[in-house]
Design an enzyme around this catalytic site. Structure first.
Site, mmCIF file in Angstrom:
data_model
loop_
_atom_site.group_PDB
_atom_site.id
_atom_site.type_symbol
_atom_site.label_atom_id
_atom_site.label_comp_id
_atom_site.label_asym_id
_atom_site.label_seq_id
_atom_site.Cartn_x
_atom_site.Cartn_y
_atom_site.Cartn_z
ATOM 1 C CG ASN A 58 -1.879 -1.182 1.186
ATOM 2 O OD1 ASN A 58 -2.024 -1.808 0.137
ATOM 3 N ND2 ASN A 58 -2.490 -1.491 2.297
ATOM 4 C CG HIS A 117 3.841 -2.001 -4.823
ATOM 5 N ND1 HIS A 117 2.654 -2.670 -4.940
ATOM 6 C CD2 HIS A 117 4.801 -2.885 -5.241
ATOM 7 C CE1 HIS A 117 2.864 -3.911 -5.383
ATOM 8 N NE2 HIS A 117 4.157 -4.066 -5.559
ATOM 9 C CG ASN A 153 -8.705 -11.628 0.738
ATOM 10 O OD1 ASN A 153 -9.866 -11.395 0.400
ATOM 11 N ND2 ASN A 153 -7.658 -11.151 0.083
ATOM 12 C CB CYS A 185 13.466 18.136 -11.718
ATOM 13 S SG CYS A 185 15.028 17.943 -10.866
HETATM 14 P P1 OAD Z 1 -6.132 -5.971 -5.026
HETATM 15 O O1 OAD Z 1 -7.185 -4.964 -5.336
HETATM 16 O O2 OAD Z 1 -5.573 -6.747 -6.141
HETATM 17 O O3 OAD Z 1 -6.704 -7.000 -3.959
HETATM 18 C C1 OAD Z 1 -7.359 -6.553 -2.814
HETATM 19 C C2 OAD Z 1 -7.722 -7.763 -1.966
HETATM 20 O O4 OAD Z 1 -8.295 -7.281 -0.754
HETATM 21 C C3 OAD Z 1 -8.744 -8.700 -2.602
HETATM 22 O O5 OAD Z 1 -8.261 -10.028 -2.538
HETATM 23 C C4 OAD Z 1 -9.982 -8.523 -1.719
HETATM 24 O O6 OAD Z 1 -10.724 -9.744 -1.585
HETATM 25 C C5 OAD Z 1 -9.363 -8.118 -0.406
HETATM 26 N N1 OAD Z 1 -10.255 -7.329 0.466
HETATM 27 C C6 OAD Z 1 -11.248 -6.481 0.136
HETATM 28 N N2 OAD Z 1 -11.780 -5.926 1.228
HETATM 29 C C7 OAD Z 1 -11.117 -6.436 2.289
HETATM 30 C C8 OAD Z 1 -11.195 -6.250 3.710
HETATM 31 N N3 OAD Z 1 -12.076 -5.425 4.252
HETATM 32 N N4 OAD Z 1 -10.333 -6.938 4.494
HETATM 33 C C9 OAD Z 1 -9.421 -7.792 3.947
HETATM 34 N N5 OAD Z 1 -9.303 -7.993 2.639
HETATM 35 C C10 OAD Z 1 -10.137 -7.331 1.814
HETATM 36 O O7 OAD Z 1 -4.995 -5.202 -4.202
HETATM 37 P P2 OAD Z 1 -3.479 -5.637 -3.948
HETATM 38 O O8 OAD Z 1 -3.363 -7.099 -3.781
HETATM 39 O O9 OAD Z 1 -2.941 -4.754 -2.889
HETATM 40 O O10 OAD Z 1 0.257 -1.773 -7.307
HETATM 41 O O11 OAD Z 1 -2.831 -5.219 -5.333
HETATM 42 C C11 OAD Z 1 -1.453 -5.325 -5.524
HETATM 43 C C12 OAD Z 1 -0.955 -4.161 -6.324
HETATM 44 O O12 OAD Z 1 -1.707 -4.038 -7.531
HETATM 45 C C13 OAD Z 1 -1.107 -2.800 -5.672
HETATM 46 O O13 OAD Z 1 -0.075 -2.519 -4.772
HETATM 47 C C14 OAD Z 1 -1.094 -1.874 -6.834
HETATM 48 C C15 OAD Z 1 -1.947 -2.635 -7.812
HETATM 49 O O14 OAD Z 1 -1.656 -2.399 -9.146
HETATM 50 C C16 OAD Z 1 0.794 -0.569 -7.510
HETATM 51 O O15 OAD Z 1 0.191 0.461 -7.349
HETATM 52 C C17 OAD Z 1 2.202 -0.648 -7.942
HETATM 53 ZN ZN ZN Z 2 15.777 16.090 -12.079
#
Ligand code: OAD
Ligand code: ZN
Length: 250
Positions: free
Chosen positions: A103, A120, A215, A149
């Site tokens: 996050n 990230h 999850n 910049c």
């Molecule tokens: P995702 O949106 O891919 O997944 C979110 C997860 O959170 C899902 O599996 C949901 O089921 C779960 N979820 C939803 N509500 C919840 C709750 N209240 N409690 C627990 N779990 C819950 O997000 P990430 O796995 O973080 O990258 O995604 C990975 C990366 O993809 C991010 O860091 C971002 C994105 O592109 C960058 O910005 C570089």
């Molecule tokens: Zn620069």
């Protein structure tokens, strides 16, 4: 989860000396920040290649800045939830504790977590796309011009890791090292779709850790977890911490 099953898992967690927590967007969902891949997630509404890649930034930096300002505004008005606070409490419960997050919202730090490994990057800082000079103050681009910049004239960008980019090398190395040493590894609120972060639970398991997923939904990496809590993190994490502290033992 049955109460006796919960208690069994608590016993395993209690015995752990080295604990690693990996978090994703789901941990911040209950603070009001959209996840990426859920039905109402950001990547179902916006195009990641336009908004979260160097090519996207080069072809339309104003659009990218506009979107990051929009997200910064939302994030700036949120506060940590009970899940973030519970994770912050966990750092004092074990001999060795590592928090790795995907996050970018800094809510873990706002809740009191220390030495957070930000895989990230984060959405608060900025740096120059060209010379990488850091600009740590929030940049006001309300005049719609892309900030430039002072050192080299390059375009300034938010310090989040975009698609196709390398993760911060030291942070990744440390995350892999700590995962390999973990006795218990939690994967919380992440879909397990984005590597290398999604590979950390496997590194932990291969090296002997007990791996737990928190999850409400099934994920791509659910199948190899030893145990699941199919709950929202803000609900179940405080319960886990209360049990770990022994307050709820009858
Ligand atoms: P995702 O949106 O891919 O997944 C979110 C997860 O959170 C899902 O599996 C949901 O089921 C779960 N979820 C939803 N509500 C919840 C709750 N209240 N409690 C627990 N779990 C819950 O997000 P990430 O796995 O973080 O990258 O995604 C990975 C990366 O993809 C991010 O860091 C971002 C994105 O592109 C960058 O910005 C570089
Ligand atoms: Zn620069």
């Amino acid at each position: 989860m049955e109460d006796n099953q919960m208690d069994k898992i608590i016993e395993i967690i209690k015995k752990a000396k080295r604990v690693v927590v990996l978090t994703g967007a789901g941990v911040s969902a209950e603070s009001g920040i959209s996840t990426f891949r859920d039905p109402d997630g950001l990547w179902n509404k916006f195009n990641p290649m336009e908004l979260a890649s160097v090519n996207g930034f080069m072809s339309n930096p104003e659009l990218v800045w506009d979107w990051y300002n929009y997200r910064r505004n939302i994030i700036g008005n949120t506060t940590p939830n009970a899940g973030h606070y519970a994770i912050a409490e966990m750092q004092d419960l074990f001999e060795n504790f590592t928090l790795i997050t995907q996050n970018v919202d800094r809510l873990h730090q706002n809740a009191g977590s220390k030495n957070v490994l930000e895989l990230h990057g984060n959405i608060i800082d900025n740096h120059c796309l060209n010379c990488e000079e850091k600009f740590e103050d929030a940049i006001d681009i309300s005049n719609k011009n892309v900030p430039i910049c002072k050192k080299c004239g390059g375009k300034i960008r938010p310090s989040v890791v975009w698609f196709g980019e390398m993760l911060p090398a030291e942070t990744l190395k440390k995350s892999e090292k700590m995962s390999a040493k973990a006795d218990v590894f939690f994967s919380i609120g992440t879909s397990g779709e984005v590597y290398p972060a999604a590979g950390l639970p496997a590194i932990a398991k291969q090296n002997g850790a007990f791996v737990i997923e928190i999850n409400p939904n099934q994920t791509s990496i659910s199948y190899f977890m030893h145990s699941h809590f199919r709950n929202n993190s803000a609900e179940v994490l405080p319960e886990i911490v209360r049990k770990l502290k022994g307050l709820m033992y009858r």
